[in-house]
Scaffold this active site. Structure first.
Site, short mmCIF file in Angstrom:
data_model
loop_
_atom_site.label_atom_id
_atom_site.label_comp_id
_atom_site.label_asym_id
_atom_site.label_seq_id
_atom_site.Cartn_x
_atom_site.Cartn_y
_atom_site.Cartn_z
N LYS A 170 -23.85 -60.03 0.73
CA LYS A 170 -23.06 -58.95 1.37
C LYS A 170 -24.05 -57.84 1.08
O LYS A 170 -24.59 -57.51 0.19
CB LYS A 170 -21.92 -58.79 0.53
CG LYS A 170 -20.94 -57.82 1.12
CD LYS A 170 -19.62 -57.99 0.57
CE LYS A 170 -18.60 -56.68 1.06
NZ LYS A 170 -17.13 -56.96 0.54
N ILE A 226 -22.86 -63.30 9.30
CA ILE A 226 -21.47 -64.00 9.31
C ILE A 226 -20.69 -63.09 9.93
O ILE A 226 -19.68 -63.32 10.70
CB ILE A 226 -21.12 -64.47 7.81
CG1 ILE A 226 -22.22 -65.59 7.51
CG2 ILE A 226 -19.57 -64.79 8.02
CD1 ILE A 226 -21.74 -65.59 5.94
N ASP A 263 -13.62 -59.79 -1.12
CA ASP A 263 -13.58 -58.49 -0.65
C ASP A 263 -12.89 -57.71 -1.89
O ASP A 263 -11.81 -57.23 -1.50
CB ASP A 263 -13.01 -58.18 0.76
CG ASP A 263 -13.31 -56.82 1.34
OD1 ASP A 263 -14.15 -56.07 0.72
OD2 ASP A 263 -12.80 -56.39 2.34
N ASP A 286 -6.89 -54.47 -2.05
CA ASP A 286 -6.66 -54.58 -0.40
C ASP A 286 -6.35 -56.08 -0.25
O ASP A 286 -7.09 -56.76 0.78
CB ASP A 286 -8.25 -54.13 -0.18
CG ASP A 286 -8.47 -54.14 1.46
OD1 ASP A 286 -7.31 -53.88 2.21
OD2 ASP A 286 -9.44 -54.03 2.19
N THR A 292 -19.85 -58.52 10.42
CA THR A 292 -20.02 -56.96 10.08
C THR A 292 -18.60 -56.49 9.88
O THR A 292 -17.81 -56.50 10.62
CB THR A 292 -20.89 -56.48 11.26
OG1 THR A 292 -20.04 -56.46 12.39
CG2 THR A 292 -22.12 -56.94 11.65
N GLY A 293 -18.70 -55.81 8.65
CA GLY A 293 -17.23 -55.17 8.45
C GLY A 293 -17.43 -53.62 8.43
O GLY A 293 -18.44 -53.25 8.84
N LYS A 294 -16.66 -52.84 7.75
CA LYS A 294 -16.55 -51.36 7.97
C LYS A 294 -17.82 -50.94 7.00
O LYS A 294 -18.32 -50.06 7.38
CB LYS A 294 -15.30 -50.93 7.21
CG LYS A 294 -14.01 -51.06 8.24
CD LYS A 294 -12.92 -50.15 7.64
CE LYS A 294 -12.26 -50.94 6.53
NZ LYS A 294 -11.48 -52.41 6.74
#
Ligand SMILES: Nc1ncnc2c1ncn2[C@@H]1O[C@H](COP(=O)(O)OP(=O)(O)OP(=O)(O)O)[C@@H](O)[C@H]1O
Ligand SMILES: [Mg+2]
Length: 235
Positions: free
Chosen positions: A58, A37, A187, A170, A39-41
């Site tokens: 995740k 879905i 998150d 965040d 790609t994050g940090k």
């Protein structure tokens, strides 16, 4: 949007730890891994299926780079006192922390993806979307009714602090999903308890960033900033 062929998951792309986490979760929590879905940090989020249902998985990356940044959010949290300062342990704690924070937030009425299971560096949660299409984040699809969102999101910040003892840490338009015009907060692995040495600093930043955003949308009423000032004076 149809899943593109190149998004299909190849077993080879997972490291050993991730594979063993997925094997443990397989069958009970999902039976088919579909596609990435996002790609994050720090993690990749996949769509998976369990029978007719969908879940999001995740997968936190098992890379040493990430762990130095995240250790400061774990160290000082009494829930993770026993965690040793080495990459594997810290990344596993990070996944577990997101799971626990999702539970906590959900209990005080914050709309988050329902946490389902956590194993090593893998977190299974409710999929926020329709059919195979993940709902967009609020930066891509800003709310049509920002006043209703403001009311809701400001209440969440206060409830997280007052009732769940938690600061998201965040909070911004990238971590709010616009799900059929209703906000869903995501998150939350970095969220810390009130007692944590960083909590006030993170609360101040969350309040500032989210108020600025509502301000840009033309609807900030300063109520959250005033609330923060009171909290700060009391502490
Ligand atoms: N439960 C979910 N259902 C649907 N989509 C999700 C879900 N959780 C996360 N996503 C999608 O995956 C993206 C990355 O998720 P998240 O922000 O939790 O990870 P991250 O690694 O911290 O990413 P980033 O570094 O971009 O903040 C989100 O922006 C969102 O688009
Ligand atoms: Mg994010």
């Amino acid at each position: 949007m149809k899943p593109r062929e190149e998004w299909k998951v190849e077993q080879g792309v997972f490291d050993k730890t991730t594979l063993s986490a997925l094997y443990k979760l397989y069958a009970k929590h999902f039976d088919r891994l579909r596609f990435v879905i996002a790609t994050g940090k720090e993690a990749d989020v996949y769509l998976a299926e369990k029978g007719e249902g969908k879940v999001a998985i995740k997968l936190y990356r098992m890379v040493a780079r990430a762990y130095k940044d995240i250790y400061k959010y774990i160290n000082g949290d009494p829930r993770f006192d026993h965690v040793r300062n080495r990459p594997r342990d810290v990344i596993f704690a990070w996944a577990k922390k997101e799971y626990k924070n999702l539970e906590r937030a959900s209990k005080v009425g914050v709309r988050v993806p329902k946490p389902i299971a956590v194993e090593k560096n893998a977190l299974v949660m409710e999929f926020i979307g329709e059919n195979d299409i993940p709902a967009p984040t609020a930066n891509k699809l800003p709310p049509k009714n920002p006043i209703a969102w403001r009311r809701e999101v400001y209440k969440w910040v206060r409830n997280l602090w007052n009732k769940a003892n938690l600061v998201h840490g965040d909070l911004n338009k990238f971590n709010l999903i616009n799900y059929n015009e209703k906000p869903v907060l995501i998150d939350i692995s970095q969220a810390v308890l009130k007692e944590h040495p960083l909590s006030m600093k993170l609360l101040e930043r969350d309040v500032r960033i989210i108020s600025n955003w509502f301000n840009k949308l033309g609807v900030d009423d300063k109520s959250l900033i005033k609330w923060y000032e009171r909290v700060k004076n009391e502490s």
